[in-house]
Design a protein around this motif. Structure first.
Motif, PDB file in Angstrom:
ATOM      1  N   LEU A 131      13.418  -9.445 -52.482  1.00  0.00           N
ATOM      2  CA  LEU A 131      13.505 -10.714 -53.229  1.00  0.00           C
ATOM      3  C   LEU A 131      12.239 -10.992 -54.033  1.00  0.00           C
ATOM      4  O   LEU A 131      12.039 -12.100 -54.524  1.00  0.00           O
ATOM      5  CB  LEU A 131      13.749 -11.880 -52.269  1.00  0.00           C
ATOM      6  N   ARG A 132      11.381  -9.987 -54.152  1.00  0.00           N
ATOM      7  CA  ARG A 132      10.091 -10.219 -54.801  1.00  0.00           C
ATOM      8  C   ARG A 132      10.241 -10.838 -56.205  1.00  0.00           C
ATOM      9  O   ARG A 132       9.576 -11.805 -56.537  1.00  0.00           O
ATOM     10  CB  ARG A 132       9.326  -8.905 -54.885  1.00  0.00           C
ATOM     11  N   GLY A 133      11.168 -10.286 -57.002  1.00  0.00           N
ATOM     12  CA  GLY A 133      11.354 -10.767 -58.375  1.00  0.00           C
ATOM     13  C   GLY A 133      11.741 -12.238 -58.449  1.00  0.00           C
ATOM     14  O   GLY A 133      11.014 -13.050 -59.018  1.00  0.00           O
ATOM     15  N   LEU A 149      11.597 -14.494 -56.189  1.00  0.00           N
ATOM     16  CA  LEU A 149      10.607 -15.378 -55.552  1.00  0.00           C
ATOM     17  C   LEU A 149       9.433 -15.628 -56.494  1.00  0.00           C
ATOM     18  O   LEU A 149       8.901 -16.745 -56.548  1.00  0.00           O
ATOM     19  CB  LEU A 149      10.114 -14.776 -54.232  1.00  0.00           C
ATOM     20  N   ALA A 150       9.047 -14.603 -57.248  1.00  0.00           N
ATOM     21  CA  ALA A 150       7.967 -14.796 -58.220  1.00  0.00           C
ATOM     22  C   ALA A 150       8.393 -15.792 -59.287  1.00  0.00           C
ATOM     23  O   ALA A 150       7.638 -16.707 -59.649  1.00  0.00           O
ATOM     24  CB  ALA A 150       7.591 -13.466 -58.864  1.00  0.00           C
ATOM     25  N   ALA A 151       9.635 -15.642 -59.767  1.00  0.00           N
ATOM     26  CA  ALA A 151      10.143 -16.581 -60.776  1.00  0.00           C
ATOM     27  C   ALA A 151      10.134 -17.999 -60.220  1.00  0.00           C
ATOM     28  O   ALA A 151       9.693 -18.945 -60.879  1.00  0.00           O
ATOM     29  CB  ALA A 151      11.547 -16.178 -61.203  1.00  0.00           C
ATOM     30  N   LEU A 152      10.585 -18.137 -58.978  1.00  0.00           N
ATOM     31  CA  LEU A 152      10.638 -19.459 -58.353  1.00  0.00           C
ATOM     32  C   LEU A 152       9.234 -20.039 -58.188  1.00  0.00           C
ATOM     33  O   LEU A 152       9.007 -21.228 -58.419  1.00  0.00           O
ATOM     34  CB  LEU A 152      11.337 -19.357 -57.000  1.00  0.00           C
ATOM     35  N   ALA A 153       8.275 -19.179 -57.809  1.00  0.00           N
ATOM     36  CA  ALA A 153       6.896 -19.650 -57.616  1.00  0.00           C
ATOM     37  C   ALA A 153       6.332 -20.214 -58.915  1.00  0.00           C
ATOM     38  O   ALA A 153       5.737 -21.296 -58.923  1.00  0.00           O
ATOM     39  CB  ALA A 153       6.024 -18.510 -57.107  1.00  0.00           C
ATOM     40  N   VAL A 154       6.549 -19.496 -60.016  1.00  0.00           N
ATOM     41  CA  VAL A 154       6.038 -19.972 -61.301  1.00  0.00           C
ATOM     42  C   VAL A 154       6.665 -21.315 -61.646  1.00  0.00           C
ATOM     43  O   VAL A 154       5.989 -22.267 -62.059  1.00  0.00           O
ATOM     44  CB  VAL A 154       6.311 -18.931 -62.406  1.00  0.00           C
ATOM     45  N   LEU A 155       7.984 -21.394 -61.428  1.00  0.00           N
ATOM     46  CA  LEU A 155       8.711 -22.634 -61.724  1.00  0.00           C
ATOM     47  C   LEU A 155       8.192 -23.807 -60.883  1.00  0.00           C
ATOM     48  O   LEU A 155       7.954 -24.900 -61.392  1.00  0.00           O
ATOM     49  CB  LEU A 155      10.183 -22.394 -61.401  1.00  0.00           C
ATOM     50  N   ALA A 156       8.008 -23.547 -59.590  1.00  0.00           N
ATOM     51  CA  ALA A 156       7.558 -24.601 -58.678  1.00  0.00           C
ATOM     52  C   ALA A 156       6.159 -25.070 -59.048  1.00  0.00           C
ATOM     53  O   ALA A 156       5.864 -26.269 -59.035  1.00  0.00           O
ATOM     54  CB  ALA A 156       7.588 -24.092 -57.234  1.00  0.00           C
ATOM     55  N   PHE A 157       5.285 -24.123 -59.397  1.00  0.00           N
ATOM     56  CA  PHE A 157       3.913 -24.489 -59.742  1.00  0.00           C
ATOM     57  C   PHE A 157       3.905 -25.389 -60.977  1.00  0.00           C
ATOM     58  O   PHE A 157       3.267 -26.444 -60.985  1.00  0.00           O
ATOM     59  CB  PHE A 157       3.072 -23.233 -59.992  1.00  0.00           C
ATOM     60  N   PHE A 158       4.649 -24.982 -62.004  1.00  0.00           N
ATOM     61  CA  PHE A 158       4.672 -25.783 -63.237  1.00  0.00           C
ATOM     62  C   PHE A 158       5.291 -27.158 -62.978  1.00  0.00           C
ATOM     63  O   PHE A 158       4.843 -28.156 -63.515  1.00  0.00           O
ATOM     64  CB  PHE A 158       5.440 -25.056 -64.340  1.00  0.00           C
ATOM     65  N   GLN A 159       6.321 -27.189 -62.137  1.00  0.00           N
ATOM     66  CA  GLN A 159       6.973 -28.463 -61.832  1.00  0.00           C
ATOM     67  C   GLN A 159       5.977 -29.445 -61.221  1.00  0.00           C
ATOM     68  O   GLN A 159       5.925 -30.607 -61.609  1.00  0.00           O
ATOM     69  CB  GLN A 159       8.123 -28.211 -60.866  1.00  0.00           C
ATOM     70  N   ALA A 160       5.159 -28.960 -60.284  1.00  0.00           N
ATOM     71  CA  ALA A 160       4.194 -29.850 -59.636  1.00  0.00           C
ATOM     72  C   ALA A 160       3.050 -30.180 -60.594  1.00  0.00           C
ATOM     73  O   ALA A 160       2.585 -31.314 -60.657  1.00  0.00           O
ATOM     74  CB  ALA A 160       3.655 -29.197 -58.366  1.00  0.00           C
ATOM     75  N   TRP A 161       2.612 -29.199 -61.345  1.00  0.00           N
ATOM     76  CA  TRP A 161       1.481 -29.397 -62.256  1.00  0.00           C
ATOM     77  C   TRP A 161       1.811 -30.458 -63.299  1.00  0.00           C
ATOM     78  O   TRP A 161       0.953 -31.227 -63.706  1.00  0.00           O
ATOM     79  CB  TRP A 161       1.131 -28.058 -62.931  1.00  0.00           C
ATOM     80  N   THR A 162       3.084 -30.516 -63.743  1.00  0.00           N
ATOM     81  CA  THR A 162       3.443 -31.459 -64.799  1.00  0.00           C
ATOM     82  C   THR A 162       4.068 -32.744 -64.253  1.00  0.00           C
ATOM     83  O   THR A 162       4.495 -33.581 -65.026  1.00  0.00           O
ATOM     84  CB  THR A 162       4.443 -30.819 -65.789  1.00  0.00           C
ATOM     85  N   ALA A 163       4.118 -32.905 -62.926  1.00  0.00           N
ATOM     86  CA  ALA A 163       4.730 -34.107 -62.356  1.00  0.00           C
ATOM     87  C   ALA A 163       4.016 -35.355 -62.879  1.00  0.00           C
ATOM     88  O   ALA A 163       2.803 -35.341 -63.089  1.00  0.00           O
ATOM     89  CB  ALA A 163       4.659 -34.058 -60.841  1.00  0.00           C
ATOM     90  N   PHE A 164       4.780 -36.421 -63.076  1.00  0.00           N
ATOM     91  CA  PHE A 164       4.142 -37.629 -63.620  1.00  0.00           C
ATOM     92  C   PHE A 164       4.513 -38.896 -62.868  1.00  0.00           C
ATOM     93  O   PHE A 164       3.640 -39.584 -62.339  1.00  0.00           O
ATOM     94  CB  PHE A 164       4.496 -37.778 -65.107  1.00  0.00           C
TER      95      PHE A 164
END
Lengths: 295, 278
Positions: free
Chosen positions: B193-195, B197-212
Motif C-alpha cells: 500500500l506504499r503508493g 499511503l504516500a498519496a494520502l499522506a500528502v493530502l492529509a498534510f496539505f489539508q491540515a496545513w491549509t485548515a482555517f
C-alpha cells in the motif's frame, strides 16, 4: 475456528479508529442536531428545549438571510465559472498531452488550488484594492472609472466568486483530465473518420460523455462553495481588518452567533441548515446519476 | 496547406494559448512575491508598479525577526505532521479491515464511516469546540489535532486499493504458513500500500496545513496561532504595511508550492482518486 479468530482480529483492529471516529465525528454531529432544538447561552447550566423555534426565527433573521443569499450566490457563481472553464482547459491540455510542456500546464493550473487560502487571498486583495491595486489602474488606463471593488457589497461578492473560481479551477481541470483519459478512444476515431473536427467532437461527444464527471465536479464545487469562509474573512475586511465590512457568509454568521452573541443553539440550527443543503445537493447528484443509468 | 502542417499550426496555437492562460493564473502569486521585495513607499505609488524598482530584503528580515511568523509556521508544521501520522495510521488499518474482513459488524462500521464523509466539518465544529474546551485543550496543538485525527476519505481510498491490489490468495497463503494477522498486515499488506499511503499522506498534510475555520476558533492566543490564522490576523494586528504583509505571505507560500511541485504525482493521485468513486 479460524474465522472466529479473524473476526476478533478485525474487531480489535478497527476499534481504535472507530472509537476516535465516534468521539470526533459521530458525537459532535448528533450534538449539533440536538443543540439546534435547544437554547443555550454558553453560561447557564440548563439548556431548555425549544423545538423548531430556532429555525423559525432564522428565517426572519435578516443577517442570516443575507448570509444565506451571499453564500448561495458565491457557490453557484463559482460553479458557473469553474465548470465550463475547467472543461475547455482540460480538453486543450488533454489534446496537448504529448507536448513537452504538458507537465508545466498541469502544474501551473493546479498551483492556485494548493496555495493556502490566506496567502492567495492576500494576493488578490492587493489586485482588487481600490486605491493602490493594479485592477483599477488598468481600468483607469483604459479610460474607465475606478470601482470600489472590496467596499461595495455586490462587487465584493463578485471578487469572492473570482477568487474561489481561481482556486477551484485546478481541481476541476484535474478531474476532467482523468475523465478525458478514460473516454473510449475508438468513438473519437470513428467521428474523425466521419469528418468531425476537434471542436465538433468536443461539443457533441466529450460534453455528453463527461456528464457524470460534470455532475460530480459541480456538486463538489457547490458544497465547498457553501463552506466559504477564509476568503471572505481576508478579502472583504477592509485594510484595517474591521469586521463590519465583511461579506456575511454562512460560516461567519454561525461563528458570530455562537461566540459573540452566545447563542449556541441558534448557531447549531444554522449548521443543520448547512447540512441539509449539502445532503440535498448530494441526493440530487445521486438521483441524476441513477436517472441516466450511471455510465 | 497539408493536413499535417495544419495540425502542427493548430498545436502551436494551442500551446501559446495554454502558456498565456497558465501565466495569467500564476500572475497574482508572482505579483505577491514581487510586492514582498518592495519598499513601503513604493507600495503607495500610483499607478502601482508590477515589479520592484528598488528591491529590498528588509521586509523578509523584519517578518522573521519582529513577528512570530516562524513560531506560527512551527505550530502549523507540528499540527500537520501529527495529523498526517494519525490519519495514515487509522486509514491504513481501518481501510484494510473494511476491505478484507466482510463481517456484518465491520460492514455496518464502514457504512457509518462513509455516511459522515459528506458532512462538512463546519457543520459540527462548534460542539467539537466545546469537547476540546472541556478537556482543557484550547490553544494547544493537541486540541487542534482532535478535529483532524481521522479522515473518512482516507479509509475509503485505502479500502479501494486493498480490494484492487491485494489478492485474497496472498493473505490465505500467509495464514496457511502460520502467520499471525498483525504480522500479515505489517509485512504483507503495508508494503503493497506504499503508493496510496504516500498519496494520502500528502493530502492529509496539505489539508491540515491549509485548515482555517477550525484553528481560528481553537487557537485564540497569538503565540498558538497556526500560520493561516496568524497571517489572517496579521492585517489587523500590525499597521497597514502591505509590503510586509506580502513578504509574510510569500514566505509562507513559496515552500508549500515547492513541496507541491516535488510531490505533484502523489498529490494528483490522491485527488484524482476522489473523483473516481462513481
Amino acid at each position: 475456528m479460524l474465522r472466529r479468530k479473524q473476526f476478533w482480529f478485525a474487531i480489535m483492529a478497527i476499534l481504535p479508529t472507530f472509537a476516535i471516529f465516534g468521539w470526533v465525528r459521530l458525537f459532535p454531529i448528533i450534538e449539533t442536531l440536538r443543540l439546534s432544538m435547544h437554547e443555550w447561552n454558553l453560561l447557564s447550566k440548563n439548556k431548555p428545549f425549544v423545538g423548531f423555534q430556532n429555525f423559525i426565527e432564522l428565517f426572519s433573521d435578516n443577517q442570516f438571510m443575507d448570509a444565506l443569499t451571499n453564500t448561495a450566490v458565491i457557490a453557484f457563481g463559482a460553479m458557473a465559472v469553474t465548470i465550463p472553464m475547467s472543461m475547455v482547459l482540460a480538453a486543450i491540455i488533454y489534446h496537448r498531452t504529448r507536448s513537452r510542456f504538458s507537465g508545466f500546464y498541469e502544474t501551473a493550473v493546479f498551483i492556485p488550488h494548493v496555495v493556502s487560502l490566506v496567502p492567495a487571498a492576500m494576493a488578490w486583495k492587493w489586485i482588487f484594492d481600490a486605491k493602490l491595486g493594479p485592477l483599477n489602474a488598468i481600468i483607469m488606463g483604459l479610460g474607465g472609472d475606478a470601482l470600489p471593488w472590496l467596499f461595495d457589497p455586490v462587487l465584493s461578492v463578485i471578487c469572492i466568486i473570482f477568487l474561489v473560481s481561481w482556486q477551484t479551477l485546478g481541481y476541476g481541470v484535474l478531474i476532467y483530465l482523468v475523465g478525458f483519459r478514460n473516454l473510449p478512444k475508438s468513438v473519437f476515431e470513428a467521428a474523425q473518420l466521419d469528418g468531425a473536427n476537434g471542436f465538433q467532437s468536443f461539443l457533441y461527444m466529450s460534453v455528453p460523455l463527461l456528464k457524470p464527471i460534470t455532475l460530480y465536479v459541480s456538486v463538489v464545487t457547490l458544497i465547498s462553495g457553501f463552506n466559504v469562509y477564509a476568503q471572505a474573512y481576508v478579502l472583504a475586511s477592509d485594510t484595517q481588518g474591521a469586521p463590519g465590512r465583511q461579506v456575511r457568509v454562512l460560516v461567519l454568521d454561525m461563528l458570530e452567533n455562537s461566540f459573540q452573541n452566545f447563542r449556541v443553539g441558534y448557531a447549531a440550527a444554522e449548521a443543520v441548515i448547512l447540512l441539509s443543503i449539502v445532503l440535498l445537493l448530494t441526493m440530487i447528484q445521486f438521483g441524476l446519476l441513477r436517472g441516466k443509468g450511471g455510465r | 496547406m497539408s493536413a499535417k502542417a495544419r495540425a502542427r499550426r493548430t498545436n502551436f496555437l494551442l500551446d501559446v494559448t495554454l502558456f498565456v492562460i497558465c501565466i495569467l493564473l500564476l500572475t497574482p502569486l508572482i505579483l505577491l512575491i514581487a510586492n514582498g521585495f518592495k519598499t513601503p513607499q513604493e507600495m503607495l505609488v500610483w499607478p502601482p508598479t508590477l515589479f520592484p524598482k528598488d528591491p529590498t530584503l528588509e521586509n523578509f528580515h523584519k517578518v522573521f525577526t519582529e513577528t512570530p511568523l516562524l513560531q506560527w509556521m512551527l505550530n502549523s508544521f507540528l499540527f500537520a505532521l501529527l495529523s498526517t501520522v494519525a490519519i495514515v495510521a487509522t486509514s491504513a488499518l481501518a481501510g484494510y479491515i473494511v476491505g478484507k474482513f466482510p463481517f456484518r459488524a465491520i460492514n455496518i462500521i464502514f457504512i457509518l464511516f462513509l455516511a459522515t464523509a459528506i458532512i462538512p466539518f463546519e457543520v459540527y465544529m462548534i460542539p467539537l469546540y466545546f469537547q476540546v474546551k472541556a478537556l482543557g485543550l484550547l490553544n494547544s496543538v493537541g486540541g487542534l489535532l482532535v478535529g483532524y485525527l481521522v479522515m473518512s476519505f482516507g479509509i475509503f481510498l485505502i479500502r479501494q486499493n486493498v480490494i484492487a491490489s491485494i489478492p485474497d490468495e496472498l493473505l490465505e497463503a500467509a495464514r496457511i504458513d502460520g502467520a499471525g494477522e498483525l504480522w500479515i498486515f505489517w509485512y504483507v499488506v503495508l508494503p503493497l500500500l506504499r503508493g496510496p499511503l504516500a498519496a494520502l499522506a500528502v493530502l492529509a498534510f496539505f489539508q491540515a496545513w491549509t485548515a482555517f475555520a477550525w484553528p481560528i476558533i481553537v487557537m485564540t492566543r497569538k503565540k498558538s496561532f497556526t500560520i493561516e490564522v496568524g497571517l489572517a490576523n496579521f492585517q489587523s494586528a500590525y499597521t497597514v504595511d502591505l509590503s510586509l504583509l506580502s513578504a509574510a505571505s510569500a514566505a509562507v507560500m513559496v515552500p508549500s508550492v515547492l513541496a507541491f511541485v516535488l510531490l505533484r504525482r502523489n498529490f494528483v493521485e490522491g485527488i484524482a482518486a476522489s473523483g473516481m468513486k462513481e
